[in-house]
Scaffold this motif. Sequence first.
Motif, PDB file in Angstrom:
ATOM      1  N   GLU A 210     -20.286 -21.623  29.742  1.00  0.00           N
ATOM      2  CA  GLU A 210     -20.978 -21.056  30.688  1.00  0.00           C
ATOM      3  C   GLU A 210     -21.949 -22.056  31.334  1.00  0.00           C
ATOM      4  OE1 GLU A 210     -22.924 -17.407  29.674  1.00  0.00           O
ATOM      5  OE2 GLU A 210     -21.211 -16.927  28.262  1.00  0.00           O
ATOM      6  N   HIS A 229     -18.330 -21.380  36.132  1.00  0.00           N
ATOM      7  CA  HIS A 229     -18.203 -20.270  35.331  1.00  0.00           C
ATOM      8  C   HIS A 229     -18.259 -18.968  36.490  1.00  0.00           C
ATOM      9  CE1 HIS A 229     -19.245 -17.036  32.521  1.00  0.00           C
ATOM     10  NE2 HIS A 229     -20.178 -16.740  33.008  1.00  0.00           N
ATOM     11  N   GLN A 230     -19.429 -18.994  37.175  1.00  0.00           N
ATOM     12  CA  GLN A 230     -19.394 -18.042  38.146  1.00  0.00           C
ATOM     13  C   GLN A 230     -18.082 -17.886  39.231  1.00  0.00           C
ATOM     14  OE1 GLN A 230     -21.565 -15.475  37.540  1.00  0.00           O
ATOM     15  NE2 GLN A 230     -20.286 -14.548  38.914  1.00  0.00           N
ATOM     16  N   LEU A 233     -15.292 -16.627  37.169  1.00  0.00           N
ATOM     17  CA  LEU A 233     -15.290 -15.137  37.076  1.00  0.00           C
ATOM     18  C   LEU A 233     -15.111 -14.217  38.214  1.00  0.00           C
ATOM     19  CD1 LEU A 233     -18.223 -14.356  34.754  1.00  0.00           C
ATOM     20  CD2 LEU A 233     -15.860 -14.342  34.306  1.00  0.00           C
ATOM     21  N   ASP A 234     -15.614 -14.687  39.391  1.00  0.00           N
ATOM     22  CA  ASP A 234     -15.067 -14.249  40.707  1.00  0.00           C
ATOM     23  C   ASP A 234     -13.774 -14.035  41.093  1.00  0.00           C
ATOM     24  OD1 ASP A 234     -18.066 -13.834  40.826  1.00  0.00           O
ATOM     25  OD2 ASP A 234     -18.455 -15.319  42.374  1.00  0.00           O
ATOM     26  N   GLY A 236     -11.335 -13.962  39.060  1.00  0.00           N
ATOM     27  CA  GLY A 236     -10.664 -12.776  38.545  1.00  0.00           C
ATOM     28  C   GLY A 236      -9.366 -13.149  37.878  1.00  0.00           C
ATOM     29  N   TYR A 239      -9.302 -17.550  33.520  1.00  0.00           N
ATOM     30  CA  TYR A 239     -10.449 -17.640  32.865  1.00  0.00           C
ATOM     31  C   TYR A 239     -11.175 -16.227  32.451  1.00  0.00           C
ATOM     32  CZ  TYR A 239     -15.413 -19.199  32.064  1.00  0.00           C
ATOM     33  OH  TYR A 239     -16.702 -19.414  31.295  1.00  0.00           O
ATOM     34  N   CYS A 240     -11.247 -15.423  33.767  1.00  0.00           N
ATOM     35  CA  CYS A 240     -11.953 -14.226  33.949  1.00  0.00           C
ATOM     36  C   CYS A 240     -11.304 -13.515  32.799  1.00  0.00           C
ATOM     37  CB  CYS A 240     -11.635 -13.480  34.944  1.00  0.00           C
ATOM     38  SG  CYS A 240     -12.535 -12.057  35.072  1.00  0.00           S
ATOM     39  N   TYR A 243     -12.469 -14.616  29.317  1.00  0.00           N
ATOM     40  CA  TYR A 243     -13.857 -14.096  29.175  1.00  0.00           C
ATOM     41  C   TYR A 243     -14.012 -12.814  28.889  1.00  0.00           C
ATOM     42  CZ  TYR A 243     -18.777 -14.331  30.261  1.00  0.00           C
ATOM     43  OH  TYR A 243     -20.263 -14.333  30.133  1.00  0.00           O
ATOM     44  N   LYS A 244     -13.401 -11.980  29.421  1.00  0.00           N
ATOM     45  CA  LYS A 244     -13.336 -10.437  28.949  1.00  0.00           C
ATOM     46  C   LYS A 244     -12.819 -10.172  27.811  1.00  0.00           C
ATOM     47  CE  LYS A 244     -13.584  -8.167  33.545  1.00  0.00           C
ATOM     48  NZ  LYS A 244     -12.725  -8.492  34.608  1.00  0.00           N
TER      49      LYS A 244
END
Length: 256
Positions: A210, A229-230, A233-234, A236, A239-240, A243-244
């Motif tokens: 992160e 990181h952001q 994640l955005d 989707g 990586y997202c 991460y989840k």
Amino acid sequence: ANNNIKGQVEFRNVGFSYRSADPAILENVSFTVEAGKSIAVVGHSGSGKSTLAGLLPRFYDVSSGKILLDGIPVQNYELGNLRSNISLVSQDIILFNDTIENNLAYGQLKERSRSELLQVAEAAHIMDFVRKLPEGFETVVGDRGILLSGGQRQRIAIGRAFLKNSPVLILDEATSSLDTKSERRIQDALAKLMKDRTTLVIAHRLSTVERADQIIVLDEGRIVESGSHQELLDTGGRYCSLYKMQFSDKSEGGSL
């Protein structure tokens, strides 16, 4: 370390296979890390992460493409000089049946002063456990460091990297069975170590990731996503979902 090296690292269309007839482990991998910045490489095991890390210090040579350090192909450096500019912190730390002090400062690091050693031991959170040992720094760690825990061995690896003080750092933070308290101390020591060094993190845990300046996601040897990181994640994407998956996995942070 050669003080003229700033530590910019560039992979330019890098491909790698162990033998020319073998399937490629890495294909067309390109990224640049500016001096002092960090990049994290994530992906399932078998995606080529560790191979990628081994190409920079030339444990293997690229099959195609180029790896540049400060704009100069790594093959153009004298090997000893190249490696003196790169510190490697990994799970497979080699410890000798000797004192903690001699395990910390060995080889070319032997000339370091006692005060330098103490400073490094403090920064790497080695003092936390050395203070509790009856012989302190003179404690002998046993064959292959058997008398130390995984977290303590890892802190010695971090201490060695502090002493070596090279501009480029490779962090292969293979998931070790660390308790949360050691984990926090190690994260803290790593954050200090990474400051102002070009860092390539081969990540198994997302907590280190992160904070990286950029992240690349490898899948079967190719970069399938990159960003912060952001951003990732955005998007989707891959990586997202990694991460989840890791955070829904209540076990110790899960691993990649």
